[in-house]
Design a protein around this motif. Structure first.
Motif, PDB file in Angstrom:
ATOM      1  N   ALA A  73      29.708  38.114  35.414  1.00  0.00           N
ATOM      2  CA  ALA A  73      29.724  38.362  36.860  1.00  0.00           C
ATOM      3  C   ALA A  73      31.117  38.796  37.314  1.00  0.00           C
ATOM      4  N   LEU A  74      32.149  38.112  36.840  1.00  0.00           N
ATOM      5  CA  LEU A  74      33.520  38.484  37.210  1.00  0.00           C
ATOM      6  C   LEU A  74      33.866  39.876  36.687  1.00  0.00           C
ATOM      7  N   ARG A  75      33.407  40.192  35.488  1.00  0.00           N
ATOM      8  CA  ARG A  75      33.677  41.516  34.928  1.00  0.00           C
ATOM      9  C   ARG A  75      33.008  42.611  35.754  1.00  0.00           C
ATOM     10  N   ARG A  76      31.743  42.377  36.156  1.00  0.00           N
ATOM     11  CA  ARG A  76      31.034  43.368  36.969  1.00  0.00           C
ATOM     12  C   ARG A  76      31.730  43.561  38.313  1.00  0.00           C
ATOM     13  N   ILE A  77      32.197  42.478  38.895  1.00  0.00           N
ATOM     14  CA  ILE A  77      32.903  42.571  40.183  1.00  0.00           C
ATOM     15  C   ILE A  77      34.138  43.451  40.035  1.00  0.00           C
ATOM     16  N   HIS A  78      34.859  43.284  38.938  1.00  0.00           N
ATOM     17  CA  HIS A  78      36.034  44.130  38.705  1.00  0.00           C
ATOM     18  C   HIS A  78      35.626  45.589  38.538  1.00  0.00           C
ATOM     19  N   GLU A  79      34.623  45.849  37.698  1.00  0.00           N
ATOM     20  CA  GLU A  79      34.250  47.221  37.381  1.00  0.00           C
ATOM     21  C   GLU A  79      33.574  47.929  38.549  1.00  0.00           C
ATOM     22  N   GLU A  80      32.657  47.248  39.230  1.00  0.00           N
ATOM     23  CA  GLU A  80      31.880  47.885  40.290  1.00  0.00           C
ATOM     24  C   GLU A  80      32.644  47.968  41.611  1.00  0.00           C
ATOM     25  N   ASP A  81      33.455  46.959  41.903  1.00  0.00           N
ATOM     26  CA  ASP A  81      34.166  46.927  43.187  1.00  0.00           C
ATOM     27  C   ASP A  81      35.589  47.458  43.087  1.00  0.00           C
ATOM     28  N   GLY A  82      36.117  47.522  41.875  1.00  0.00           N
ATOM     29  CA  GLY A  82      37.506  47.923  41.723  1.00  0.00           C
ATOM     30  C   GLY A  82      38.478  46.861  42.188  1.00  0.00           C
ATOM     31  N   ARG A  83      38.069  45.588  42.138  1.00  0.00           N
ATOM     32  CA  ARG A  83      38.955  44.498  42.557  1.00  0.00           C
ATOM     33  C   ARG A  83      39.788  44.011  41.368  1.00  0.00           C
ATOM     34  N   MET A  84      40.966  43.523  41.674  1.00  0.00           N
ATOM     35  CA  MET A  84      41.801  42.901  40.665  1.00  0.00           C
ATOM     36  C   MET A  84      41.300  41.478  40.438  1.00  0.00           C
ATOM     37  N   VAL A  85      41.086  41.106  39.183  1.00  0.00           N
ATOM     38  CA  VAL A  85      40.646  39.759  38.832  1.00  0.00           C
ATOM     39  C   VAL A  85      41.640  39.178  37.841  1.00  0.00           C
ATOM     40  N   ILE A  86      42.194  38.014  38.168  1.00  0.00           N
ATOM     41  CA  ILE A  86      43.109  37.315  37.274  1.00  0.00           C
ATOM     42  C   ILE A  86      42.519  35.933  37.017  1.00  0.00           C
ATOM     43  N   ALA A  87      42.252  35.644  35.748  1.00  0.00           N
ATOM     44  CA  ALA A  87      41.572  34.395  35.404  1.00  0.00           C
ATOM     45  C   ALA A  87      42.348  33.607  34.371  1.00  0.00           C
ATOM     46  N   ASN A  88      42.544  32.319  34.645  1.00  0.00           N
ATOM     47  CA  ASN A  88      43.071  31.404  33.631  1.00  0.00           C
ATOM     48  C   ASN A  88      41.927  31.038  32.693  1.00  0.00           C
ATOM     49  N   LEU A  89      42.142  31.215  31.395  1.00  0.00           N
ATOM     50  CA  LEU A  89      41.087  30.969  30.417  1.00  0.00           C
ATOM     51  C   LEU A  89      41.611  30.062  29.310  1.00  0.00           C
ATOM     52  N   HIS A  90      40.699  29.361  28.658  1.00  0.00           N
ATOM     53  CA  HIS A  90      41.102  28.455  27.592  1.00  0.00           C
ATOM     54  C   HIS A  90      40.509  28.841  26.246  1.00  0.00           C
ATOM     55  N   THR A  91      39.854  30.002  26.181  1.00  0.00           N
ATOM     56  CA  THR A  91      39.287  30.444  24.907  1.00  0.00           C
ATOM     57  C   THR A  91      39.717  31.883  24.622  1.00  0.00           C
ATOM     58  N   LEU A  92      40.096  32.131  23.389  1.00  0.00           N
ATOM     59  CA  LEU A  92      40.612  33.444  23.013  1.00  0.00           C
ATOM     60  C   LEU A  92      39.528  34.514  23.001  1.00  0.00           C
ATOM     61  N   ASP A  93      38.336  34.161  22.506  1.00  0.00           N
ATOM     62  CA  ASP A  93      37.279  35.162  22.432  1.00  0.00           C
ATOM     63  C   ASP A  93      36.861  35.626  23.827  1.00  0.00           C
ATOM     64  N   THR A  94      36.912  34.730  24.810  1.00  0.00           N
ATOM     65  CA  THR A  94      36.583  35.107  26.183  1.00  0.00           C
ATOM     66  C   THR A  94      37.602  36.102  26.721  1.00  0.00           C
ATOM     67  N   ALA A  95      38.873  35.834  26.488  1.00  0.00           N
ATOM     68  CA  ALA A  95      39.928  36.737  26.947  1.00  0.00           C
ATOM     69  C   ALA A  95      39.787  38.112  26.300  1.00  0.00           C
ATOM     70  N   ARG A  96      39.503  38.142  25.006  1.00  0.00           N
ATOM     71  CA  ARG A  96      39.367  39.428  24.302  1.00  0.00           C
ATOM     72  C   ARG A  96      38.147  40.206  24.788  1.00  0.00           C
ATOM     73  N   ARG A  97      37.072  39.489  25.039  1.00  0.00           N
ATOM     74  CA  ARG A  97      35.809  40.161  25.344  1.00  0.00           C
ATOM     75  C   ARG A  97      35.769  40.726  26.760  1.00  0.00           C
ATOM     76  N   TYR A  98      36.351  40.024  27.720  1.00  0.00           N
ATOM     77  CA  TYR A  98      36.160  40.401  29.121  1.00  0.00           C
ATOM     78  C   TYR A  98      37.398  40.989  29.799  1.00  0.00           C
ATOM     79  N   CYS A  99      38.568  40.838  29.220  1.00  0.00           N
ATOM     80  CA  CYS A  99      39.795  41.221  29.930  1.00  0.00           C
ATOM     81  C   CYS A  99      40.384  42.528  29.393  1.00  0.00           C
ATOM     82  N   ASP A 100      41.036  43.272  30.292  1.00  0.00           N
ATOM     83  CA  ASP A 100      41.742  44.494  29.911  1.00  0.00           C
ATOM     84  C   ASP A 100      43.140  44.159  29.384  1.00  0.00           C
TER      85      ASP A 100
END
Length: 324
Positions: free
Chosen positions: A239-266
């Protein structure tokens, strides 16, 4: 006016508000188009491009007594991106986001967005910034006994009068928009329910919907999936990824898993002991780099923190075999 009359007026106002919300919800659900993408396009809000902004964090420092929680952090974001911040507990991730949102004052350094300095804002100017920079928390911060759509409408409180807020009165356009956002996140049918009746993943999507009601340029998410199971964690991150891609909003997320950061973040930023020790692409986030970020030894295993269902299943199989 007698006290009983005050009570009667308040009761009627509350009843009217609830009935209006219920009517609009059921009207919307029965009339909504079967093509969700067409619905979003017709409302226009999901296709607005919020690009062109620039966030600059320059030597930002936060001290608590003799402890430095964030130490001279410098980050430059030239265009709306989805950025993940990783690091062990106590690395300074949450403190950094709280300073960006002006929930906590910086000891030193500056934050600038689109040429406006944020760090010195006070009063109405600070509240205005917080409406443009939405915050999503790990614990959702919903009103448990309040219905879902009213929780989402709380995203407009900065723009509403005290009287309207007291009596939970919202214009029909805001109620429609709240339900449209819930529909976009796949939980429109939950609108009349109490927030406490929803699962953790659903509650976090309600919190995301509340943030979208602010129509922010930046969304800050502080450990948004830390208390969720792997399946709900993936739903929330998608959902956060779609919001970034579809709306062009900046999303900054604190994450605790490496695979999540690799999969969803630029872009991924690593923090250790309050300092930024890595700033690069997901591809550059190797296991060796991760060991340095977390201060781990050669026995460091990414699988232990994975949100990938397949990875978790493989780990469970290995554990079963080990005990067999």
């Amino acid at each position: 006016m007698a006290p009983r009359q005050y009570v009667s007026i308040i009761a009627k106002a509350c009843a009217f508000s609830v009935l209006r919300a219920s009517f609009i919800f059921y009207f919307y659900v029965t009339k909504r188009t079967q093509n969700r993408h067409q619905t979003v396009a017709s409302t226009g809000y999901a296709l607005i491009n919020h690009g062109g902004g620039m966030l600059k964090i320059d030597k930002l420092t936060k001290r608590f007594g003799d402890k430095t929680a964030v130490d001279a952090a410098t980050i430059l974001v030239k265009k709306p991106s989805m950025i993940g911040i990783i690091g062990r507990s106590g690395a300074g991730k949450s403190t950094l986001l709280r300073m960006v949102n002006c929930l906590s004052d910086a000891s030193e350094g500056t934050i600038t967005f689109e040429g406006e300095e944020i760090t010195g804002l006070r009063g109405a100017a600070r509240r205005n910034w917080q409406s443009r920079c939405a915050m999503i928390f790990q614990q959702f911060n919903l009103v448990p006994r309040m219905d879902v759509v009213s929780n989402v409408l709380h995203g407009t409180l900065n723009k509403r009068s005290t009287f309207a807020t007291m009596f939970n009165l919202y214009p029909q356009s805001d109620i429609h928009r709240a339900i449209e956002i819930l529909d976009r996140l796949g939980i429109a049918e939950q609108a009349p329910k109490r927030a406490e009746a929803l699962s953790g993943g659903q509650q976090q999507r309600v919190a995301i919907a509340r943030a979208l009601m602010q129509d922010p340029k930046i969304i800050l998410a502080d450990e948004p999936i830390a208390s969720l199971d792997p399946m709900n964690a993936q739903v929330v991150m998608q959902a956060l990824r779609r919001i970034h891609e579809e709306d062009g909003r900046m999303v900054i997320a604190n994450l605790h898993t490496l695979d999540t950061a690799r999969r969803y973040c630029d872009r991924v930023i690593g923090m250790r002991d309050g300092r930024i020790v890595f700033d690069g692409t997901p591809e550059q986030l190797t296991t060796g780099v991760a060991r340095d970020i977390y201060g781990a030894g050669a026995d460091f295993s990414e699988a232990a923190t994975s949100t990938e269902i397949e990875t978790l299943n493989r780990s469970e199989v290995r554990e079963v075999k080990a005990y067999a």
